[in-house]
Motif scaffolding. Structure first.
Motif, PDB file in Angstrom:
ATOM      1  N   GLU A   1      39.826  40.890  22.992  1.00  0.00           N
ATOM      2  CA  GLU A   1      40.059  41.731  24.163  1.00  0.00           C
ATOM      3  C   GLU A   1      39.682  41.007  25.446  1.00  0.00           C
ATOM      4  OE1 GLU A   1      38.578  46.062  25.957  1.00  0.00           O
ATOM      5  OE2 GLU A   1      38.050  45.431  23.910  1.00  0.00           O
ATOM      6  N   ALA A   2      38.584  40.245  25.413  1.00  0.00           N
ATOM      7  CA  ALA A   2      38.174  39.503  26.610  1.00  0.00           C
ATOM      8  C   ALA A   2      39.195  38.435  26.980  1.00  0.00           C
ATOM      9  CB  ALA A   2      36.803  38.869  26.372  1.00  0.00           C
ATOM     10  N   ARG A   3      39.762  37.759  25.999  1.00  0.00           N
ATOM     11  CA  ARG A   3      40.774  36.743  26.305  1.00  0.00           C
ATOM     12  C   ARG A   3      42.044  37.377  26.864  1.00  0.00           C
ATOM     13  NH1 ARG A   3      40.393  32.316  21.302  1.00  0.00           N
ATOM     14  NH2 ARG A   3      38.388  31.400  21.951  1.00  0.00           N
ATOM     15  N   GLN A   4      42.429  38.532  26.380  1.00  0.00           N
ATOM     16  CA  GLN A   4      43.592  39.209  26.949  1.00  0.00           C
ATOM     17  C   GLN A   4      43.329  39.643  28.376  1.00  0.00           C
ATOM     18  OE1 GLN A   4      44.599  42.395  24.288  1.00  0.00           O
ATOM     19  NE2 GLN A   4      45.183  41.014  22.590  1.00  0.00           N
ATOM     20  N   ARG A   5      42.133  40.152  28.648  1.00  0.00           N
ATOM     21  CA  ARG A   5      41.796  40.572  30.003  1.00  0.00           C
ATOM     22  C   ARG A   5      41.702  39.372  30.944  1.00  0.00           C
ATOM     23  NH1 ARG A   5      37.638  42.946  28.729  1.00  0.00           N
ATOM     24  NH2 ARG A   5      38.540  45.002  28.350  1.00  0.00           N
ATOM     25  N   LEU A   6      41.259  38.220  30.427  1.00  0.00           N
ATOM     26  CA  LEU A   6      41.144  37.020  31.262  1.00  0.00           C
ATOM     27  C   LEU A   6      42.489  36.624  31.851  1.00  0.00           C
ATOM     28  CD1 LEU A   6      39.464  34.558  32.251  1.00  0.00           C
ATOM     29  CD2 LEU A   6      40.067  33.428  30.100  1.00  0.00           C
ATOM     30  N   ALA A   7      43.560  36.762  31.074  1.00  0.00           N
ATOM     31  CA  ALA A   7      44.883  36.374  31.574  1.00  0.00           C
ATOM     32  C   ALA A   7      45.387  37.296  32.672  1.00  0.00           C
ATOM     33  CB  ALA A   7      45.880  36.354  30.409  1.00  0.00           C
ATOM     34  N   ARG A   8      44.800  38.479  32.828  1.00  0.00           N
ATOM     35  CA  ARG A   8      45.271  39.436  33.832  1.00  0.00           C
ATOM     36  C   ARG A   8      44.424  39.457  35.102  1.00  0.00           C
ATOM     37  NH1 ARG A   8      45.216  42.829  29.152  1.00  0.00           N
ATOM     38  NH2 ARG A   8      43.477  43.983  30.078  1.00  0.00           N
ATOM     39  N   ILE A   9      43.340  38.680  35.165  1.00  0.00           N
ATOM     40  CA  ILE A   9      42.470  38.714  36.340  1.00  0.00           C
ATOM     41  C   ILE A   9      43.164  38.014  37.504  1.00  0.00           C
ATOM     42  CG2 ILE A   9      40.293  37.857  37.291  1.00  0.00           C
ATOM     43  CD1 ILE A   9      39.021  38.300  34.624  1.00  0.00           C
ATOM     44  N   PRO A  10      43.296  38.679  38.667  1.00  0.00           N
ATOM     45  CA  PRO A  10      44.027  38.087  39.794  1.00  0.00           C
ATOM     46  C   PRO A  10      43.170  37.057  40.528  1.00  0.00           C
ATOM     47  CG  PRO A  10      43.205  40.250  40.403  1.00  0.00           C
ATOM     48  CD  PRO A  10      42.839  40.062  38.956  1.00  0.00           C
ATOM     49  N   TYR A  11      43.857  36.196  41.266  1.00  0.00           N
ATOM     50  CA  TYR A  11      43.196  35.183  42.082  1.00  0.00           C
ATOM     51  C   TYR A  11      42.620  35.834  43.336  1.00  0.00           C
ATOM     52  CZ  TYR A  11      42.639  30.942  44.894  1.00  0.00           C
ATOM     53  OH  TYR A  11      42.135  29.924  45.657  1.00  0.00           O
ATOM     54  N   ASP A  12      41.397  35.447  43.704  1.00  0.00           N
ATOM     55  CA  ASP A  12      40.697  36.045  44.849  1.00  0.00           C
ATOM     56  C   ASP A  12      40.372  34.940  45.852  1.00  0.00           C
ATOM     57  OD1 ASP A  12      39.247  37.457  46.650  1.00  0.00           O
ATOM     58  OD2 ASP A  12      37.771  38.232  45.234  1.00  0.00           O
ATOM     59  N   ASP A  13      41.057  34.945  46.993  1.00  0.00           N
ATOM     60  CA  ASP A  13      40.851  33.906  48.003  1.00  0.00           C
ATOM     61  C   ASP A  13      39.419  33.902  48.530  1.00  0.00           C
ATOM     62  OD1 ASP A  13      43.418  32.898  47.916  1.00  0.00           O
ATOM     63  OD2 ASP A  13      44.188  34.347  49.366  1.00  0.00           O
ATOM     64  N   ALA A  14      38.858  35.067  48.776  1.00  0.00           N
ATOM     65  CA  ALA A  14      37.518  35.139  49.369  1.00  0.00           C
ATOM     66  C   ALA A  14      36.471  34.552  48.433  1.00  0.00           C
ATOM     67  CB  ALA A  14      37.185  36.587  49.721  1.00  0.00           C
ATOM     68  N   THR A  15      36.562  34.867  47.148  1.00  0.00           N
ATOM     69  CA  THR A  15      35.571  34.356  46.198  1.00  0.00           C
ATOM     70  C   THR A  15      35.696  32.844  46.037  1.00  0.00           C
ATOM     71  OG1 THR A  15      35.630  36.460  45.015  1.00  0.00           O
ATOM     72  CG2 THR A  15      34.682  34.572  43.865  1.00  0.00           C
ATOM     73  N   VAL A  16      36.919  32.341  45.946  1.00  0.00           N
ATOM     74  CA  VAL A  16      37.112  30.888  45.810  1.00  0.00           C
ATOM     75  C   VAL A  16      36.621  30.167  47.062  1.00  0.00           C
ATOM     76  CG1 VAL A  16      38.841  29.088  45.547  1.00  0.00           C
ATOM     77  CG2 VAL A  16      39.012  31.170  44.190  1.00  0.00           C
ATOM     78  N   GLU A  17      36.881  30.737  48.233  1.00  0.00           N
ATOM     79  CA  GLU A  17      36.394  30.124  49.466  1.00  0.00           C
ATOM     80  C   GLU A  17      34.869  30.110  49.507  1.00  0.00           C
ATOM     81  OE1 GLU A  17      36.835  30.688  54.321  1.00  0.00           O
ATOM     82  OE2 GLU A  17      37.992  31.923  52.929  1.00  0.00           O
ATOM     83  N   ALA A  18      34.252  31.192  49.042  1.00  0.00           N
ATOM     84  CA  ALA A  18      32.784  31.229  48.998  1.00  0.00           C
ATOM     85  C   ALA A  18      32.232  30.211  47.998  1.00  0.00           C
ATOM     86  CB  ALA A  18      32.317  32.636  48.640  1.00  0.00           C
ATOM     87  N   LEU A  19      32.902  30.029  46.860  1.00  0.00           N
ATOM     88  CA  LEU A  19      32.457  29.027  45.896  1.00  0.00           C
ATOM     89  C   LEU A  19      32.589  27.614  46.462  1.00  0.00           C
ATOM     90  CD1 LEU A  19      33.986  30.518  42.616  1.00  0.00           C
ATOM     91  CD2 LEU A  19      31.557  30.315  43.165  1.00  0.00           C
ATOM     92  N   CYS A  20      33.661  27.357  47.195  1.00  0.00           N
ATOM     93  CA  CYS A  20      33.818  26.049  47.835  1.00  0.00           C
ATOM     94  C   CYS A  20      32.725  25.807  48.868  1.00  0.00           C
ATOM     95  CB  CYS A  20      35.196  25.942  48.479  1.00  0.00           C
ATOM     96  SG  CYS A  20      36.575  25.876  47.303  1.00  0.00           S
ATOM     97  N   GLY A  21      32.393  26.839  49.652  1.00  0.00           N
ATOM     98  CA  GLY A  21      31.310  26.696  50.612  1.00  0.00           C
ATOM     99  C   GLY A  21      29.965  26.479  49.942  1.00  0.00           C
ATOM    100  N   THR A  22      29.739  27.152  48.823  1.00  0.00           N
ATOM    101  CA  THR A  22      28.495  26.954  48.082  1.00  0.00           C
ATOM    102  C   THR A  22      28.397  25.534  47.545  1.00  0.00           C
ATOM    103  OG1 THR A  22      28.540  29.291  47.443  1.00  0.00           O
ATOM    104  CG2 THR A  22      27.090  27.826  46.194  1.00  0.00           C
ATOM    105  N   ALA A  23      29.507  25.024  47.004  1.00  0.00           N
ATOM    106  CA  ALA A  23      29.505  23.646  46.503  1.00  0.00           C
ATOM    107  C   ALA A  23      29.225  22.648  47.616  1.00  0.00           C
ATOM    108  CB  ALA A  23      30.848  23.341  45.831  1.00  0.00           C
ATOM    109  N   ALA A  24      29.821  22.875  48.795  1.00  0.00           N
ATOM    110  CA  ALA A  24      29.565  21.972  49.926  1.00  0.00           C
ATOM    111  C   ALA A  24      28.115  22.046  50.369  1.00  0.00           C
ATOM    112  CB  ALA A  24      30.505  22.318  51.078  1.00  0.00           C
ATOM    113  N   ALA A  25      27.528  23.237  50.355  1.00  0.00           N
ATOM    114  CA  ALA A  25      26.130  23.376  50.756  1.00  0.00           C
ATOM    115  C   ALA A  25      25.186  22.692  49.780  1.00  0.00           C
ATOM    116  CB  ALA A  25      25.767  24.854  50.881  1.00  0.00           C
ATOM    117  N   LEU A  26      25.589  22.567  48.521  1.00  0.00           N
ATOM    118  CA  LEU A  26      24.760  21.898  47.514  1.00  0.00           C
ATOM    119  C   LEU A  26      25.045  20.405  47.427  1.00  0.00           C
ATOM    120  CD1 LEU A  26      24.909  24.559  44.655  1.00  0.00           C
ATOM    121  CD2 LEU A  26      23.047  24.142  46.255  1.00  0.00           C
TER     122      LEU A  26
END
Length: 587
Positions: free
Chosen positions: A173-198
């Motif tokens: 069930e988790a693998r089926q749900r994983l394929a349906r999770i949409p892309y989130d620009d805000a979260t990816v941008e925050a992760l990129c900023g976190t990586a740059a800060a580290l």
């Protein structure tokens, strides 16, 4: 999913998205906790999932596939065998003692993970106890998750989970749900900023963190990534790779900011002030900034103590594991076996019989037909030849032997501060000599003062001889920096070309050259000669480090280090232990 154990969280994420995450690096000594984690991972995966163990000394035929010599000889025709990568397709490849993997095997695994020809993930068991014993960087970069086994008191609980308790989530069930999770620009941008800060420059890490966040959301039964999922991904993916602290980066930016002027500037009028004020951030930008700050705090809390201190040094050109294992200048006849190669049977070479037979078997049918067409008699008077060999089939055994490393100290013995620098060099040489008894390395000493340079101590392991040479070293006079660099270049080139070893050059100087190569005085000509000598040294490819002993870091010393491709270490008040630590990172 359990919140107390990062190792258990990591294997749950890996079970949901093994190919997307690439794998897991488990750092820590072997024990019940690590065994329980691996058993839990096997139980989380479907029963038919392949699970293969990769030995460190695996050859290319077993890893990538090739000819099965025994079956081919029995059948009289080429019989192919599948490699470990093909056998692990869709499953897990377990890599024990990953800190001892050589660069060649790590490159093959990284290439297989990058190309996606075989759909597998790698679980690397890293038992390294120091910065020198680590998984090669090229392979580690492709393993998204980095964690440590649980504490010993949690091993029993994990073992119970792996044996009889119910699974924490439904994998299908988790693998089926994983394929349906949409892309989130805000979260990816925050992760990129976190990586740059580290301090992370690669874009692979924030993308891996996004995949981990999606897997965490799928396990929790959510159809979108939340803040808790992003923070978990930052702790498991970004924090173990941190190369800087966010506070330190903020302080560096504030230190680089221009100081306020002492004279008051005229205040702008009200309309001008209104136009000059920055625009108010939107609500979405505020939420993204707040999410990034929370992820930075979560990642910083997960950074292991002492991690950034071990990353303070700049890695050498050879990468992780290259260290003191330089390539031999001439073929070695003993040592660690390498993959055999085609070659001719010359004096001193050793034939690899099995590899030769593997190369000859696929061509036996054609060679038999060729002999029949040419009307040649059977080999050795028999009715048929057992095996027809040709010169192109010969494979020669190869070995790699660790080369001897010689650390060459090039000491500036000029000026009023010579005694301080010589004391630092003496202490560093004695510290290195203590390690030479274990590593069988050598040290040498070159001093330059007055109008030239002199090799005071040829390469040696003798602590008594080193102390005797250092105790009688005079100081004072001009600074013939070009002569010192040229002397180090000649000695280092001789060590690497004639003796087949490896040389590490350590310069202790303030780079205030005032004696040119021809012996004439003048700072301009002396510095030009020093830069020309540094460029020749760089072309030779010698590993070097320049320790700036001036009271304040000098631009001339930085330029000189850049010209010779050396690591620049400012030590205005150098201590013997500091010099030794700087040299150890390069050597």
């Amino acid at each position: 999913m359990t919140e107390f154990d990062p190792g258990l969280q990591a294997i749950c994420l890996l079970a949901v998205d093994p190919q997307g995450l690439g794998g897991l690096c488990l750092r820590g000594a072997a024990g019940p906790a690590r065994d329980a984690l691996l058993a839990t991972l096997r139980r989380l995966l479907p029963a038919e999932t392949p699970w293969r163990r990769l030995p460190l000394q695996v050859d290319d035929e077993r890893l990538l596939g090739g000819l099965d010599l025994g079956l081919s000889l029995a059948a009289g025709r080429p019989v192919a065998q599948a490699g470990l990568l093909a056998e692990a397709d869709g499953g897990v490849l377990l890599l024990p003692m990953a800190e001892r993997v050589d660069a060649g095997l790590a490159a093959k695994l990284a290439s297989a993970l990058e190309q996606g020809a075989s759909r597998f993930c790698v679980v690397a068991l890293d038992e390294g106890q120091s910065a020198e014993e680590q998984l090669p960087a090229g392979l580690l970069e492709r393993l998204a998750l980095i964690a440590s086994p649980a504490a010993p008191d949690l091993a029993a609980g994990l073992a119970g989970l792996s044996e009889g308790q119910a699974l924490p989530f439904d994998l299908a069930e988790a693998r089926q749900r994983l394929a349906r999770i949409p892309y989130d620009d805000a979260t990816v941008e925050a992760l990129c900023g976190t990586a740059a800060a580290l301090g992370l420059q690669s874009l692979r890490a924030p993308w891996q963190a996004w995949r981990a966040a999606c897997a965490a959301a799928a396990i929790a039964g959510r159809d979108a990534v939340t803040q808790a999922d992003a923070e978990l991904a930052a702790r498991l993916v970004l924090a173990p790779r941190a190369r800087a602290l966010p506070q330190a980066q903020a302080e560096a930016e504030s230190a680089q900011a221009p100081e306020p002027s002492a004279s008051p500037e005229p205040q702008p009028s009200a309309p001008e002030a209104a136009d000059a004020s920055p625009p108010e951030p939107s609500e979405g930008e505020q939420q993204a900034q707040q999410l990034q700050e929370q992820m930075i705090a979560a990642a910083q809390a997960a950074i292991p103590p002492g991690l950034l201190a071990s990353l303070a040094g700049v890695p050498t050109k050879g990468g992780a594991g290259a260290g003191r294992r330089g390539a031999a200048a001439r073929p070695a006849q003993s040592g660690r076996p390498l993959a055999s190669r085609r070659g001719s049977l010359r004096a001193g070479s050793r034939l690899d019989l099995l590899a030769t037979m593997r190369a000859a078997i696929p061509w036996q049918r054609l060679r038999m037909l060729e002999r029949e067409q040419q009307g040649l008699a059977p080999v050795l008077g028999q009715t048929s030849a057992r095996l027809l060999l040709r010169r192109d089939d010969f494979h020669i055994k190869r070995y790699r032997r660790p080369n001897e490393t010689t650390t060459v100290f090039v000491v500036d013995a000029s000026g009023s501060q010579a005694l301080n620098r010589l004391a630092e060099a003496k202490g560093a040489v004695e510290l290195l000599l203590a390690d030479c008894y274990v590593r069988r390395d050598r040290v040498a000493l070159i001093a330059f003062r007055g109008e030239g340079a002199e090799v005071l101590l040829p390469p040696t392991r003798s602590l008594v001889r080193a102390r005797r040479s250092l105790s009688g070293l005079p100081g004072g006079g001009g600074t013939p920096l070009a002569a010192g660099i040229e002397a180090a270049w000649l000695l280092g080139s001789s060590l690497q070309s004639r003796e087949g070893g490896r040389a590490v050059l350590v310069f202790l100087t303030d780079a205030r050259a005032n004696i040119a190569r021809d012996g004439s005085a003048g700072r301009g000509a002396a510095m030009q000669d020093a830069l020309a000598a540094a460029q020749r040294l760089r072309a030779e490819g010698l590993a070097s480090v320049l320790i700036d002993t001036s009271p304040r870091p000098q631009p001339a010393a930085m330029a000189l280090a850049q010209a010779m491709a050396a690591r620049y270490v400012p030590l205005p008040q150098g201590q013997a232990a500091q010099v030794y630590a700087a040299v150890a990172r390069v050597g």
